[in-house]
Design an enzyme around this catalytic site. Sequence first.
Site, short mmCIF file in Angstrom:
data_model
loop_
_atom_site.label_atom_id
_atom_site.label_comp_id
_atom_site.label_asym_id
_atom_site.label_seq_id
_atom_site.Cartn_x
_atom_site.Cartn_y
_atom_site.Cartn_z
N SER A 50 43.48 40.37 63.66
CA SER A 50 43.08 40.32 62.25
C SER A 50 44.25 40.15 61.29
CB SER A 50 42.29 41.58 61.88
OG SER A 50 43.10 42.74 62.03
N TYR A 79 58.18 52.21 72.21
CA TYR A 79 57.75 50.80 72.16
C TYR A 79 58.46 49.98 73.23
CZ TYR A 79 57.03 46.17 70.00
OH TYR A 79 56.70 44.85 69.75
N LYS A 95 56.78 47.90 76.38
CA LYS A 95 56.92 46.45 76.48
C LYS A 95 57.66 46.04 77.75
CE LYS A 95 54.81 45.26 72.65
NZ LYS A 95 53.51 44.56 72.70
#
Length: 250
Positions: free
Chosen positions: A16, A150, A154
Amino acid sequence: MELYLADKVVLVTGGSKGIGRAIAAAFKAEGAEVAIVGRGKEALERARKELDVFAIEGDVTKEEDRRQMIDEVIKQWGRIDILINNAGGSNGTTVANTDVALFYEAMELNYFSAVALSKHVLPYMKERRSGCIINITSIFGRESGGKATYNNAKAALISFTKALADEAIADGVRVNGVAPGSILHPSGNWQKRLEENPEKINRFINDQIPARRFGTPEEIADVVTFLASDRASWIVGATLNVDGGQSKAF
């Protein structure tokens, strides 16, 4: 270059806003049928109207929602040709000052969501002996920088990308990744930091990014659409840095 993506059915998580929205727009421009997933109703509805895509409200960290996302796309088009695992985000601060619970949250959002959704679409893709999964990772999945929660997630996703790619290609399913560097968009952290301290961020750009600027979501989307196309048929298990030279890896 013709990418032959017309009428392909594409599901983009986190679609979005930011990079995900740009990816959805790029596939739409190629003539694909695009479904996006997002948690925020307002941004999701705006993207649905402006991009003319199929919108699904859902949380990729919840297994019930993940299954529903796949079911809705299958119900709408009968298949999923391309899955883009883009949803993600960072939390915490330093390792010493970040509660272990936040590490679990980061893994659920950035890693396990992609693992679960990939497993859900695989049977459909294998049945057709055709499909493509692309995981949006980060250059910091390969080196230090940013927040450990993070980076760790990843890094795991980059490893998963290669493992699944080697396993799935015999069934006609290609799996790859894209590792963005620092990307500027209105809803991202870099925009907030730039507004808060432009001098510091401009110094960061000059010191850390050889291209001397931030990347754009569209530059990531261009690579994703190419990777998803048959033009990239011999690229399997790769995670491509798209970073203006920012990463230290080679």
